[in-house]
Design a protein around this motif. Sequence first.
Motif, PDB file in Angstrom:
ATOM      1  N   ASP A 119      -8.668 106.905  18.189  1.00  0.00           N
ATOM      2  CA  ASP A 119      -9.384 106.237  17.108  1.00  0.00           C
ATOM      3  C   ASP A 119      -8.486 105.191  16.465  1.00  0.00           C
ATOM      4  O   ASP A 119      -7.295 105.071  16.776  1.00  0.00           O
ATOM      5  CB  ASP A 119      -9.897 107.231  16.069  1.00  0.00           C
ATOM      6  CG  ASP A 119      -8.801 108.149  15.536  1.00  0.00           C
ATOM      7  OD1 ASP A 119      -7.676 107.648  15.283  1.00  0.00           O
ATOM      8  OD2 ASP A 119      -9.049 109.347  15.372  1.00  0.00           O
TER       9      ASP A 119
ATOM     10  N   PHE B  15      -5.345 105.162  22.298  1.00  0.00           N
ATOM     11  CA  PHE B  15      -5.510 106.089  21.177  1.00  0.00           C
ATOM     12  C   PHE B  15      -6.970 106.458  21.025  1.00  0.00           C
ATOM     13  O   PHE B  15      -7.862 105.704  21.402  1.00  0.00           O
ATOM     14  CB  PHE B  15      -4.967 105.458  19.886  1.00  0.00           C
ATOM     15  CG  PHE B  15      -3.546 105.006  20.001  1.00  0.00           C
ATOM     16  CD1 PHE B  15      -2.503 105.915  19.922  1.00  0.00           C
ATOM     17  CD2 PHE B  15      -3.246 103.666  20.213  1.00  0.00           C
ATOM     18  CE1 PHE B  15      -1.191 105.506  20.043  1.00  0.00           C
ATOM     19  CE2 PHE B  15      -1.939 103.238  20.336  1.00  0.00           C
ATOM     20  CZ  PHE B  15      -0.903 104.160  20.250  1.00  0.00           C
TER      21      PHE B  15
ATOM     22  N   GLN C 262      -7.328 105.000  13.417  1.00  0.00           N
ATOM     23  CA  GLN C 262      -6.254 105.509  12.561  1.00  0.00           C
ATOM     24  C   GLN C 262      -4.988 105.759  13.369  1.00  0.00           C
ATOM     25  O   GLN C 262      -3.880 105.424  12.935  1.00  0.00           O
ATOM     26  CB  GLN C 262      -6.694 106.790  11.861  1.00  0.00           C
ATOM     27  CG  GLN C 262      -5.653 107.327  10.876  1.00  0.00           C
ATOM     28  CD  GLN C 262      -6.144 108.554  10.126  1.00  0.00           C
ATOM     29  OE1 GLN C 262      -7.210 109.095  10.423  1.00  0.00           O
ATOM     30  NE2 GLN C 262      -5.376 109.007   9.155  1.00  0.00           N
ATOM     31  N   GLN C 263      -5.114 106.345  14.549  1.00  0.00           N
ATOM     32  CA  GLN C 263      -3.953 106.577  15.401  1.00  0.00           C
ATOM     33  C   GLN C 263      -3.331 105.253  15.851  1.00  0.00           C
ATOM     34  O   GLN C 263      -2.103 105.121  15.902  1.00  0.00           O
ATOM     35  CB  GLN C 263      -4.344 107.412  16.616  1.00  0.00           C
ATOM     36  CG  GLN C 263      -4.728 108.840  16.299  1.00  0.00           C
ATOM     37  CD  GLN C 263      -5.026 109.635  17.563  1.00  0.00           C
ATOM     38  OE1 GLN C 263      -4.634 109.257  18.660  1.00  0.00           O
ATOM     39  NE2 GLN C 263      -5.736 110.754  17.395  1.00  0.00           N
TER      40      GLN C 263
ATOM     41  N   THR D 207      -8.318 101.075  21.440  1.00  0.00           N
ATOM     42  CA  THR D 207      -9.207 102.194  21.148  1.00  0.00           C
ATOM     43  C   THR D 207     -10.458 102.099  22.015  1.00  0.00           C
ATOM     44  O   THR D 207     -10.871 100.998  22.399  1.00  0.00           O
ATOM     45  CB  THR D 207      -9.618 102.203  19.660  1.00  0.00           C
ATOM     46  OG1 THR D 207     -10.149 100.919  19.306  1.00  0.00           O
ATOM     47  CG2 THR D 207      -8.420 102.496  18.771  1.00  0.00           C
TER      48      THR D 207
ATOM     49  N   SER E  53      -5.540  96.594  17.805  1.00  0.00           N
ATOM     50  CA  SER E  53      -6.079  97.921  17.523  1.00  0.00           C
ATOM     51  C   SER E  53      -7.417  98.129  18.213  1.00  0.00           C
ATOM     52  O   SER E  53      -7.693  99.209  18.759  1.00  0.00           O
ATOM     53  CB  SER E  53      -6.226  98.097  16.005  1.00  0.00           C
ATOM     54  OG  SER E  53      -6.788  99.347  15.694  1.00  0.00           O
TER      55      SER E  53
ATOM     56  N   SER F 156      -2.776 105.846   4.903  1.00  0.00           N
ATOM     57  CA  SER F 156      -3.682 106.794   5.565  1.00  0.00           C
ATOM     58  C   SER F 156      -3.941 108.031   4.709  1.00  0.00           C
ATOM     59  O   SER F 156      -5.001 108.647   4.809  1.00  0.00           O
ATOM     60  CB  SER F 156      -3.103 107.213   6.924  1.00  0.00           C
ATOM     61  OG  SER F 156      -1.876 107.907   6.759  1.00  0.00           O
TER      62      SER F 156
ATOM     63  N   THR G 242      -3.431 102.456  14.178  1.00  0.00           N
ATOM     64  CA  THR G 242      -2.772 101.870  13.011  1.00  0.00           C
ATOM     65  C   THR G 242      -1.402 102.489  12.781  1.00  0.00           C
ATOM     66  O   THR G 242      -0.429 101.799  12.469  1.00  0.00           O
ATOM     67  CB  THR G 242      -3.644 102.065  11.759  1.00  0.00           C
ATOM     68  OG1 THR G 242      -4.905 101.435  11.968  1.00  0.00           O
ATOM     69  CG2 THR G 242      -2.977 101.457  10.527  1.00  0.00           C
ATOM     70  N   LEU G 243      -1.303 103.816  12.945  1.00  0.00           N
ATOM     71  CA  LEU G 243      -0.019 104.483  12.784  1.00  0.00           C
ATOM     72  C   LEU G 243       0.984 103.999  13.829  1.00  0.00           C
ATOM     73  O   LEU G 243       2.176 103.811  13.533  1.00  0.00           O
ATOM     74  CB  LEU G 243      -0.193 105.997  12.873  1.00  0.00           C
ATOM     75  CG  LEU G 243      -0.868 106.673  11.681  1.00  0.00           C
ATOM     76  CD1 LEU G 243      -1.120 108.146  11.971  1.00  0.00           C
ATOM     77  CD2 LEU G 243      -0.007 106.531  10.421  1.00  0.00           C
ATOM     78  N   PHE G 244       0.521 103.782  15.055  1.00  0.00           N
ATOM     79  CA  PHE G 244       1.427 103.292  16.097  1.00  0.00           C
ATOM     80  C   PHE G 244       1.864 101.857  15.813  1.00  0.00           C
ATOM     81  O   PHE G 244       3.024 101.491  16.075  1.00  0.00           O
ATOM     82  CB  PHE G 244       0.756 103.371  17.468  1.00  0.00           C
ATOM     83  CG  PHE G 244       1.644 102.889  18.595  1.00  0.00           C
ATOM     84  CD1 PHE G 244       2.784 103.594  18.940  1.00  0.00           C
ATOM     85  CD2 PHE G 244       1.347 101.728  19.280  1.00  0.00           C
ATOM     86  CE1 PHE G 244       3.612 103.148  19.966  1.00  0.00           C
ATOM     87  CE2 PHE G 244       2.164 101.274  20.301  1.00  0.00           C
ATOM     88  CZ  PHE G 244       3.292 101.993  20.654  1.00  0.00           C
TER      89      PHE G 244
END
Length: 498
Positions: free
Chosen positions: A74, A72, A76-77, A49, A45, A454, A79-81
């Motif tokens: 940030d 990404f 959060q993006q 970033t 991650s 999230s 982490t979602l990926f």
Amino acid sequence: MPPLCCGYLSQYTHHHLVAFLLTFFSYVFLHASRKTFSNVKVSISAQWTPSAHNGSASPLLPSETWEKNRLFADEQQATLFLGALDSIFLFSYAVGLYLSGVIGDRVNLRYVLCFGLCSSAAVTFVFGTLTEWLHIYNVYVYCSLWVLNGLLQSTVWPCVVAVMANWFGKTGRGFVFGLWSACASVGNIFGAFLASSVLKYGYEYAFLVTSVVQFAGGIVLFFGLLTSPQEIGLGGDCPTGLSTVDTETHRPLMSDEEAEEDAYEPHYRSVRRKDEPGQESPKAVGFFQAFWLPGVLPYSLAYACLKLVNYSFFFWLPFYLSNNYGWKEVEADRLAMWYDVGGIIGGTVQGLVTDIMGKRSPVLALSLTLAMASLVGYSHSPDDKTANAVLLAVTGFLIGGPSNMIGSAISADLGRQDAIRGSREALATVTGIVDGTGSIGAAGGQYLVSLIESKLGWIAVFYFFVVMTGGSIFFISPLIVTEVRAMWRERQTRHHQL
């Protein structure tokens, strides 16, 4: 009567031990490689970033390097990926399991296992190491490689369960398979140890080490594994000294044919060879026929709920410990091992208890009911590593134990029941169905975990786990009722006889 442990061990030869160890460590190496991804999520991650959002970025690295690596905006993006990658892997793994089980019942198991281990190791190397060395940062490349990895890894589990069931008969299966199914948890621990040992050099070296070890394991398995006692003229299902369980009334999902082989024909398979003149080769059970065998659908659906919870700990526990408590990634990786330690003990102990009782589902139901309480307790764990480790071990015992039982001993039970008498070729197919359905549930769950976290935070995630654990009890509840009634009738019969 000999002691309990001697009863289990006296029936086995060194060939049984070799088969046990080779299949055990082949899955240890596979799971170690799989675990690497969850162990290095924080580092990945950070790599994906930009430096403005990345506190771990080295001040020596120029800003244009981080802009080049940026996938990404940030964390959060990113982490979602990462959650999407987990789901992609598990969906492809689930689809592959349905196919691999059918293939494993029709192709030499040793060839399938070697191919799966070595090719998966190569893909893992490309995904985690080669892309970093060549500075290839592309969402579509990562997704494509992880889909392929899921398909290739799916070839291993149905085949190793089939090999184990070929070598080890029904008597004592819960204990033997409970002990053997610790291979996944041992692989998690081994993978965490390898990853944390080289993580300081970069996450790509964690993928490098585990993929090389897995590839070497595939080569050793190809030259050393005997897939059944038939290959050396031994009987696969030898009688045992264990006699604490009544063979007529305490047989969980066993076929009479298998029982007869155990009790009266220890060299059954060496006598009735597939290729022996005058003997009809047993036909492999079809996929849909296997899917509707008694008990397969309830246990498959229960495993979908349970594997969602188990694999959420597998994929997200180090990330949760690091983000929620602020502990270093290496410390979080090593602390997460305690969940697997609990799973190892849980699978072995619960397997032994089911052998003594002669019933599987009541033991699973009790463990899962207690697991719901342990999940609530762990969600409120204090910021203390010792307390966290204890709660993790208890939760692993109560969740990992039933998960290991369904994926191994119960799958072997289901693949050797009366409904398929006359066909011995159903083990890999049934195992693939149970594990494949479980993986579908786990796949959908991984993205849900990242989404719930999230939006609502980690507390909501743990209560989601509680609901899923309750769902697994719900799906096997008809089997629980049936087996509890049988136990009550047996008790009443013995009482009247006395």
